[in-house]
Design a protein around this motif. Structure first.
Motif, PDB file in Angstrom:
ATOM      1  N   LEU A   1      38.238  41.623  40.193  1.00 26.00           N
ATOM      2  CA  LEU A   1      39.119  42.863  39.637  1.00 26.00           C
ATOM      3  C   LEU A   1      38.948  42.778  38.185  1.00 26.00           C
ATOM      4  O   LEU A   1      38.808  43.539  37.408  1.00 26.00           O
ATOM      5  CB  LEU A   1      40.372  42.682  40.010  1.00 26.00           C
ATOM      6  CG  LEU A   1      40.771  43.272  41.371  1.00 26.00           C
ATOM      7  CD1 LEU A   1      42.078  43.005  41.729  1.00 26.00           C
ATOM      8  CD2 LEU A   1      40.488  44.774  41.774  1.00 26.00           C
ATOM      9  N   LEU A   2      38.723  41.315  37.679  1.00 23.68           N
ATOM     10  CA  LEU A   2      38.335  41.453  36.084  1.00 23.68           C
ATOM     11  C   LEU A   2      36.506  41.692  35.761  1.00 23.68           C
ATOM     12  O   LEU A   2      36.599  41.902  34.756  1.00 23.68           O
ATOM     13  CB  LEU A   2      38.654  39.584  35.736  1.00 23.68           C
ATOM     14  CG  LEU A   2      39.800  39.365  35.429  1.00 23.68           C
ATOM     15  CD1 LEU A   2      39.989  37.994  35.423  1.00 23.68           C
ATOM     16  CD2 LEU A   2      40.396  40.084  34.396  1.00 23.68           C
ATOM     17  N   SER A   3      35.722  41.581  36.991  1.00 27.17           N
ATOM     18  CA  SER A   3      34.487  41.799  36.466  1.00 27.17           C
ATOM     19  C   SER A   3      34.123  43.135  36.860  1.00 27.17           C
ATOM     20  O   SER A   3      33.151  43.813  36.117  1.00 27.17           O
ATOM     21  CB  SER A   3      33.759  40.688  37.378  1.00 27.17           C
ATOM     22  OG  SER A   3      34.075  39.384  37.270  1.00 27.17           O
ATOM     23  N   ILE A   4      34.424  43.911  37.879  1.00 21.72           N
ATOM     24  CA  ILE A   4      34.162  45.050  38.187  1.00 21.72           C
ATOM     25  C   ILE A   4      34.769  46.384  37.834  1.00 21.72           C
ATOM     26  O   ILE A   4      36.125  46.200  38.318  1.00 21.72           O
ATOM     27  CB  ILE A   4      33.837  45.254  39.675  1.00 21.72           C
ATOM     28  CG1 ILE A   4      33.071  44.264  40.187  1.00 21.72           C
ATOM     29  CG2 ILE A   4      33.319  46.761  40.175  1.00 21.72           C
ATOM     30  CD1 ILE A   4      32.594  44.098  42.065  1.00 21.72           C
ATOM     31  N   HIS A   5      34.379  47.348  37.051  1.00 15.67           N
ATOM     32  CA  HIS A   5      35.018  48.231  36.618  1.00 15.67           C
ATOM     33  C   HIS A   5      34.502  49.658  36.722  1.00 15.67           C
ATOM     34  O   HIS A   5      35.152  50.864  36.107  1.00 15.67           O
ATOM     35  CB  HIS A   5      35.480  48.088  35.169  1.00 15.67           C
ATOM     36  CG  HIS A   5      35.991  46.592  34.570  1.00 15.67           C
ATOM     37  ND1 HIS A   5      37.392  46.390  35.231  1.00 15.67           N
ATOM     38  CD2 HIS A   5      35.573  45.701  33.964  1.00 15.67           C
ATOM     39  CE1 HIS A   5      37.559  45.163  34.453  1.00 15.67           C
ATOM     40  NE2 HIS A   5      36.545  44.592  33.962  1.00 15.67           N
ATOM     41  N   THR A   6      33.413  49.756  37.410  1.00 19.23           N
ATOM     42  CA  THR A   6      32.713  50.951  37.461  1.00 19.23           C
ATOM     43  C   THR A   6      32.604  51.462  39.194  1.00 19.23           C
ATOM     44  O   THR A   6      31.975  52.600  39.276  1.00 19.23           O
ATOM     45  CB  THR A   6      31.267  50.769  37.012  1.00 19.23           C
ATOM     46  OG1 THR A   6      30.386  49.811  37.513  1.00 19.23           O
ATOM     47  CG2 THR A   6      31.411  50.588  35.502  1.00 19.23           C
ATOM     48  N   ASN A   7      33.121  50.578  39.844  1.00 14.98           N
ATOM     49  CA  ASN A   7      33.141  51.029  41.481  1.00 14.98           C
ATOM     50  C   ASN A   7      34.596  50.935  41.999  1.00 14.98           C
ATOM     51  O   ASN A   7      35.214  49.830  42.368  1.00 14.98           O
ATOM     52  CB  ASN A   7      32.355  50.033  42.203  1.00 14.98           C
ATOM     53  CG  ASN A   7      31.928  50.649  43.664  1.00 14.98           C
ATOM     54  OD1 ASN A   7      32.820  51.279  44.325  1.00 14.98           O
ATOM     55  ND2 ASN A   7      30.784  50.361  44.012  1.00 14.98           N
ATOM     56  N   THR A   8      35.423  52.313  42.156  1.00 13.36           N
ATOM     57  CA  THR A   8      36.636  52.391  42.425  1.00 13.36           C
ATOM     58  C   THR A   8      36.744  51.989  44.121  1.00 13.36           C
ATOM     59  O   THR A   8      37.840  51.369  44.162  1.00 13.36           O
ATOM     60  CB  THR A   8      37.199  53.792  42.037  1.00 13.36           C
ATOM     61  OG1 THR A   8      36.535  54.719  43.018  1.00 13.36           O
ATOM     62  CG2 THR A   8      37.251  54.194  40.588  1.00 13.36           C
TER      63      THR A   8
ATOM     64  N   TYR B   1      45.360  41.112  34.812  1.00 15.24           N
ATOM     65  CA  TYR B   1      44.739  40.264  35.726  1.00 15.24           C
ATOM     66  C   TYR B   1      44.492  38.860  35.456  1.00 15.24           C
ATOM     67  O   TYR B   1      44.621  38.032  36.211  1.00 15.24           O
ATOM     68  CB  TYR B   1      43.441  40.928  36.282  1.00 15.24           C
ATOM     69  CG  TYR B   1      43.678  42.128  36.939  1.00 15.24           C
ATOM     70  CD1 TYR B   1      44.196  42.304  38.096  1.00 15.24           C
ATOM     71  CD2 TYR B   1      42.859  43.160  36.644  1.00 15.24           C
ATOM     72  CE1 TYR B   1      44.627  43.067  38.947  1.00 15.24           C
ATOM     73  CE2 TYR B   1      43.013  44.468  37.490  1.00 15.24           C
ATOM     74  CZ  TYR B   1      43.975  44.552  38.663  1.00 15.24           C
ATOM     75  OH  TYR B   1      44.076  45.828  39.325  1.00 15.24           O
ATOM     76  N   ALA B   2      43.954  38.678  34.029  1.00 14.75           N
ATOM     77  CA  ALA B   2      43.799  37.397  33.599  1.00 14.75           C
ATOM     78  C   ALA B   2      45.124  36.535  33.396  1.00 14.75           C
ATOM     79  O   ALA B   2      45.219  35.336  33.864  1.00 14.75           O
ATOM     80  CB  ALA B   2      43.501  37.338  32.143  1.00 14.75           C
ATOM     81  N   VAL B   3      46.338  37.162  33.231  1.00 16.99           N
ATOM     82  CA  VAL B   3      47.698  36.241  33.202  1.00 16.99           C
ATOM     83  C   VAL B   3      47.871  35.775  34.672  1.00 16.99           C
ATOM     84  O   VAL B   3      48.414  34.922  34.977  1.00 16.99           O
ATOM     85  CB  VAL B   3      48.830  37.062  32.763  1.00 16.99           C
ATOM     86  CG1 VAL B   3      50.008  36.481  32.707  1.00 16.99           C
ATOM     87  CG2 VAL B   3      48.508  37.506  31.152  1.00 16.99           C
ATOM     88  N   CYS B   4      47.562  36.917  35.747  1.00 21.71           N
ATOM     89  CA  CYS B   4      48.108  36.681  36.901  1.00 21.71           C
ATOM     90  C   CYS B   4      46.969  35.257  37.435  1.00 21.71           C
ATOM     91  O   CYS B   4      47.698  34.545  38.146  1.00 21.71           O
ATOM     92  CB  CYS B   4      47.706  37.855  37.928  1.00 21.71           C
ATOM     93  SG  CYS B   4      48.921  39.148  37.797  1.00 21.71           S
ATOM     94  N   LEU B   5      45.804  35.363  37.236  1.00 23.07           N
ATOM     95  CA  LEU B   5      44.842  34.141  37.330  1.00 23.07           C
ATOM     96  C   LEU B   5      45.440  33.000  36.957  1.00 23.07           C
ATOM     97  O   LEU B   5      45.449  31.942  37.613  1.00 23.07           O
ATOM     98  CB  LEU B   5      43.639  34.498  36.712  1.00 23.07           C
ATOM     99  CG  LEU B   5      42.546  33.383  37.012  1.00 23.07           C
ATOM    100  CD1 LEU B   5      42.536  33.453  38.827  1.00 23.07           C
ATOM    101  CD2 LEU B   5      41.199  33.949  36.432  1.00 23.07           C
ATOM    102  N   GLY B   6      45.927  32.905  35.605  1.00 23.97           N
ATOM    103  CA  GLY B   6      46.422  31.582  35.072  1.00 23.97           C
ATOM    104  C   GLY B   6      47.561  31.271  35.856  1.00 23.97           C
ATOM    105  O   GLY B   6      48.011  30.042  36.050  1.00 23.97           O
TER     106      GLY B   6
END
Length: 472
Positions: free
Chosen positions: A340-347, A416-421
């Motif tokens: 989710l942090l990496s892909i932003h063009t394929n919904t 998403y980054a905060v969730c990962l931490g």
């Protein structure tokens, strides 16, 4: 590491032992332990599942209301203030009264508050209702009647009612939202009013039917009551009807560092859990869906997490093992956040990975809770430790309300980054907890266990007893 058990099986294929030795009472001759616990399941689990489903529904329906033009950032946060502060006091009061009285009473009042939430006329009124909603929902985590090795399926069914609430909430909100304008009320008002009314009505029914302590359950014979009390006492010590809790008990329990680890195990997962619960419609809406379609598309990820959670729980109970089933979903969750942090063009991919996000989050939550809480022996340690884990853990709910900001749409990189931490914090705490109980079990296996403790002293020590074995 070897899988831990509470004792060898008897000739009926059922355990007649506890963490402290043989049970003092045999199962009544007219039944078996398995049949008796199945009866307990049918009398207990529907109640606690519906209870937590409605509690969670009333807690997070504000997320559905947001898609119908209700903006409430601070209102999300204020719920957690009384919820956290009153978690341990509420659990103590639950033991002083009975589950039937305390839980059904709290349920009625948070249903009533939810109705008032739909009638507020200004932002101050919304904040007040959210505060009292958190107050009355504190302690909505009733104790179980089960041994450690048989508890996970029950915990997961109870806990996964949050997934049902998420799915049901999306479907219900999509239908209720169509009432927008009826009697000059916005759609978001009807969401609160109708769902709160449902909760209050169910609470009244529960007051007359909710099961209480074993010795107060009229659907059990006297022999069955005695046997269930004996099997619980063997693992937990005296129950809530016999052993009253005090705040001194709470302070004593909190001196154990494993209690703190249990809090961080849960705390790290609550951030992604409430992030999704509160902002799933907001996230899915960025995939260019309308308000109704957003609600409908919020249902499948919740449904996937519910099915996954029950499957994992069944295998966990069958193997009598917890640690692997806590760590594996964490790995799934970390991978999902990475995508989710990496892909932003394929919904399409993003929406599919949201299913993995919910599977990882809501699949591991009941495992973490059951593993830690059922390893707490003794009534006082389990009551205080479980309340601490849930109360402290829900600090993560406050954090979750501030990390998925509209200004970060549509990528929500910060959230998403905060969730990962925080997931990494949970994974670290879980690993440390596993190491600590493994070392402690090894130490106890090499030292003398017969130190002249009475039965009462041993059960009061709970999992601190030299004879107690932690479950991996």
């Amino acid at each position: 590491m070897a899988f831990e058990d509470v004792g060898p099986d008897n000739e009926k294929g059922e355990s007649n032992t506890s963490d402290y030795g043989e049970l003092s009472v045999e199962c009544p001759p007219h039944t078996t332990e398995r049949r008796l616990m199945t009866r307990v399941d049918w009398h207990l689990l529907p109640f606690v599942t519906v209870l937590y489903l409605l509690a969670f529904l009333d807690r997070v329906n504000i997320a559905n209301a947001r898609t119908f033009n209700l903006e409430t950032d601070l209102a999300l946060t204020i719920f957690f203030v009384p919820y956290i502060i009153f978690e341990i006091p509420s659990n103590i009061l639950l033991k002083r009264f009975s589950p039937r009285t305390w839980l059904s009473g709290c349920m009625f009042f948070f249903g009533l508050v939810s109705i008032f939430q739909g009638l507020v006329q200004n932002y101050g009124g919304l904040l007040a209702t959210r505060f009292f909603l958190g107050l009355f929902e504190a302690g909505m985590f009733p104790g179980m009647w089960y041994k450690r090795h048989e508890a996970q399926k029950r915990y997961s069914l109870f806990f996964s009612s949050t997934s049902l609430a998420g799915a049901f909430g999306g479907l219900l909100a999509s239908a209720i939202g169509k009432l927008d304008g009826v009697r000059n009320y916005s759609g978001w008002r009807w969401i609160f009013i109708i769902e709160g009314l449902l909760t209050a009505i169910v609470a009244i029914v529960f007051f007359f039917t909710f099961p209480a302590f074993p010795e107060e359950s009229k659907w059990l014979t006297e022999e069955e009551q005695t046997y269930i009390k004996a099997r619980l006492k063997a693992e937990q010590g005296n129950n809530g009807a016999e052993r009253k809790l005090t705040f001194r008990d709470a302070l004593t329990v909190m001196k154990d560092y494993r209690i703190w680890l249990g809090g961080f195990m849960y705390f790290g997962l609550i951030v992604p859990a409430y992030s999704y619960a509160f902002f799933a419609p907001t996230i899915i809406k960025t995939y260019n869906y309308g308000a109704i379609q957003t609600q409908l598309h919020s249902v499948p990820p919740w449904a996937a997490s519910f099915v996954f959670s029950l499957l994992v729980a069944a295998v966990s109970d069958w193997t009598r093992h917890r640690a692997f089933f806590a760590i594996a979903p964490l790995a799934i969750l970390i991978a999902a956040i990475g995508v989710l942090l990496s892909i932003h063009t394929n919904t399409t991919v993003e929406y599919a990975v949201l299913h993995l996000f919910t599977i990882g989050t809501y699949g591991v939550l009941p495992i973490i809770v059951c593993w830690f809480q059922m390893n707490l022996g003794g009534h006082a340690r389990r009551a205080v430790g479980s309340a601490w884990q849930v109360g402290f853990g829900n600090l993560g709910g406050i954090i979750a309300t501030y990390i998925f900001l509209d200004s970060d749409a549509p990528y929500f990189t910060k959230g998403y980054a905060v969730c990962l931490g925080f997931v990494i914090i949970s994974a670290l705490a879980s690993t440390l907890y596993l190491i600590s109980i493994y070392v402690e079990n090894r130490r106890r296996a090499k030292t003398a266990t017969n130190i002249g403790l009475s039965e009462y002293e041993e059960t009061e020590l709970g999992d601190l007893s030299p004879n107690y074995k932690y479950m991996y």
